[in-house]
Design a protein around this motif. Structure first.
Motif, PDB file in Angstrom:
ATOM      1  N   LEU A  43      -1.289   0.330 -12.153  1.00  0.00           N
ATOM      2  CA  LEU A  43      -1.018  -1.037 -11.708  1.00  0.00           C
ATOM      3  C   LEU A  43      -2.336  -1.695 -11.313  1.00  0.00           C
ATOM      4  CD1 LEU A  43       2.179  -0.488  -9.526  1.00  0.00           C
ATOM      5  CD2 LEU A  43       2.033  -1.132 -11.943  1.00  0.00           C
ATOM      6  N   GLN A  84       3.055  -3.053  -4.240  1.00  0.00           N
ATOM      7  CA  GLN A  84       3.850  -2.881  -3.025  1.00  0.00           C
ATOM      8  C   GLN A  84       5.210  -2.264  -3.347  1.00  0.00           C
ATOM      9  OE1 GLN A  84       2.713  -3.524   0.277  1.00  0.00           O
ATOM     10  NE2 GLN A  84       4.477  -2.153   0.514  1.00  0.00           N
ATOM     11  N   GLY A 132      -6.229  -3.733  -3.632  1.00  0.00           N
ATOM     12  CA  GLY A 132      -7.016  -4.937  -3.426  1.00  0.00           C
ATOM     13  C   GLY A 132      -8.209  -4.668  -2.533  1.00  0.00           C
ATOM     14  N   GLY A 142      -5.212  -4.140  -9.753  1.00  0.00           N
ATOM     15  CA  GLY A 142      -5.409  -4.772  -8.451  1.00  0.00           C
ATOM     16  C   GLY A 142      -6.570  -5.731  -8.493  1.00  0.00           C
ATOM     17  N   ILE A 143      -6.734  -6.479  -7.434  1.00  0.00           N
ATOM     18  CA  ILE A 143      -7.849  -7.420  -7.320  1.00  0.00           C
ATOM     19  C   ILE A 143      -9.051  -6.653  -6.810  1.00  0.00           C
ATOM     20  CG2 ILE A 143      -8.707  -9.498  -6.187  1.00  0.00           C
ATOM     21  CD1 ILE A 143      -5.770 -10.407  -5.989  1.00  0.00           C
ATOM     22  N   ASP A 157      -9.222  -2.427  -7.787  1.00  0.00           N
ATOM     23  CA  ASP A 157      -8.475  -2.094  -8.995  1.00  0.00           C
ATOM     24  C   ASP A 157      -8.676  -0.622  -9.296  1.00  0.00           C
ATOM     25  OD1 ASP A 157      -7.402  -3.550 -11.830  1.00  0.00           O
ATOM     26  OD2 ASP A 157      -8.420  -1.628 -12.060  1.00  0.00           O
ATOM     27  N   LEU A 212      -3.530  -9.640  -0.734  1.00  0.00           N
ATOM     28  CA  LEU A 212      -4.077  -9.406  -2.062  1.00  0.00           C
ATOM     29  C   LEU A 212      -3.555  -8.123  -2.701  1.00  0.00           C
ATOM     30  CD1 LEU A 212      -7.781 -10.598  -1.643  1.00  0.00           C
ATOM     31  CD2 LEU A 212      -5.782 -11.861  -2.470  1.00  0.00           C
ATOM     32  N   ILE A 213      -2.604  -7.453  -2.052  1.00  0.00           N
ATOM     33  CA  ILE A 213      -1.881  -6.358  -2.702  1.00  0.00           C
ATOM     34  C   ILE A 213      -0.814  -6.981  -3.595  1.00  0.00           C
ATOM     35  CG2 ILE A 213      -0.410  -4.348  -2.357  1.00  0.00           C
ATOM     36  CD1 ILE A 213      -1.706  -3.939   0.345  1.00  0.00           C
ATOM     37  N   THR A 214      -0.776  -6.596  -4.868  1.00  0.00           N
ATOM     38  CA  THR A 214       0.177  -7.223  -5.780  1.00  0.00           C
ATOM     39  C   THR A 214       1.603  -6.802  -5.453  1.00  0.00           C
ATOM     40  OG1 THR A 214       0.163  -5.467  -7.448  1.00  0.00           O
ATOM     41  CG2 THR A 214      -1.568  -7.143  -7.607  1.00  0.00           C
ATOM     42  N   PRO A 215       2.586  -7.638  -5.788  1.00  0.00           N
ATOM     43  CA  PRO A 215       3.983  -7.246  -5.579  1.00  0.00           C
ATOM     44  C   PRO A 215       4.347  -5.954  -6.302  1.00  0.00           C
ATOM     45  CG  PRO A 215       3.837  -9.605  -5.960  1.00  0.00           C
ATOM     46  CD  PRO A 215       2.468  -9.046  -6.231  1.00  0.00           C
ATOM     47  N   ASP A 216       3.818  -5.724  -7.507  1.00  0.00           N
ATOM     48  CA  ASP A 216       4.118  -4.485  -8.231  1.00  0.00           C
ATOM     49  C   ASP A 216       3.600  -3.264  -7.479  1.00  0.00           C
ATOM     50  OD1 ASP A 216       5.405  -5.829 -10.223  1.00  0.00           O
ATOM     51  OD2 ASP A 216       3.838  -5.577 -11.727  1.00  0.00           O
TER      52      ASP A 216
END
Length: 258
Positions: free
Chosen positions: A116, A28, A16, A118-119, A87, A22-26
């Motif tokens: 994966l 992390q 992110g 990212g934003i 991303d 803004l770090i996605t759960p996937d």
């Protein structure tokens, strides 16, 4: 191949634009499962050390070496996360890893490799300003480290001709300050002076600064390497209000527009 090697994998993850939320759960979850983190120095330093995790920092201009190191470790059974900001598929490490896979040993093609999303800073900057990318837009990396300036200039002119909103990455650095000067000159040749420009610096971090101005008033020193620049299309609108204005581009274009 040993069982240990069979369990190795590479995940290419986006962290992110800066804010931890803004770090996605996937992403992390992949970081939590990793044995090794590979990436550019400031991005790796966003990862908290813990027992069993090795952090591999490297300079910004060794992407292919970094990718090869990650693939070698995965082949040896390590669980490797290659981190990028934003991303990983937008001017970042996903392409570098696959470039290494294509040129590397056949065994790398058998590895489990996942990307994966990212934003990216472009989307975070747009959200901070309103919705300037609300209609058709393009994204251009203004760095000429990996492509000639003539190609950048051609794409800038064609994007302006097509009346895209535009997002610019890597607009200006100490080693190449002249590129953004030339970018503004090209835009002034192709666009009206009142075209909206947004300078979004350190977006989503405590240092975030959003500067909404016009092409006529934009200056090169408004951008640096932590800045994403968004340029509106001819249809982009500004809604004045108390505090920061809202900038948006309508979702539709009149059928008789040319």
């Amino acid at each position: 191949m040993s069982d240990e090697a069979a369990n190795g994998w590479v995940v290419i993850a986006g962290l992110g634009p800066g804010a931890e939320g803004l770090i996605t759960p996937d992403a992390q979850a992949a970081i939590d499962a990793a044995t090794d983190i590979v990436g550019y120095i400031p991005y790796v330093r966003r990862i908290a050390p813990r027992p069993g995790l090795t952090l591999h920092e490297s300079d910004n201009r060794v992407e292919l070496d970094r990718a090869a190191h990650a693939l070698d470790m995965a082949q040896a059974g390590r669980r490797v996360v290659v981190v990028s900001s934003g991303d990983p598929g937008v001017f970042a490490m996903a392409s570098a890893v696959f470039e290494a896979v294509e040129a590397g040993p056949q065994a790398w093609r058998a590895l489990e490799i996942r990307v994966l999303p990212g934003i990216t800073a472009m989307l975070a900057a747009s959200a901070a300003a309103g919705a300037p990318l609300g209609h058709d837009f393009c994204c251009i990396n203004l760095s000429d480290n990996l492509k000639p300036w003539s190609l950048i200039e051609s794409r800038l002119r064609l994007a302006a001709q097509a009346d895209f909103a535009m997002a610019f990455y890597n607009p200006r650095s100490k080693s190449r300050p002249e590129g953004f000067v030339k970018t503004l000159d090209i835009l002034r040749e192709c666009c009206e002076p009142e075209r909206v420009i947004i300078f979004a610096r350190a977006v989503s971090t405590p240092d975030q600064a959003i500067n909404v101005t016009t092409l006529a008033d934009a200056t090169p020193d408004m951008a640096d390497m932590r800045t994403v620049v968004l340029v509106g299309s001819s249809l982009t609108r500004l809604i004045p209000r108390d505090g920061a204005p809202i900038v948006y581009t309508p979702r539709s274009v009149a059928k008789d527009a040319e």
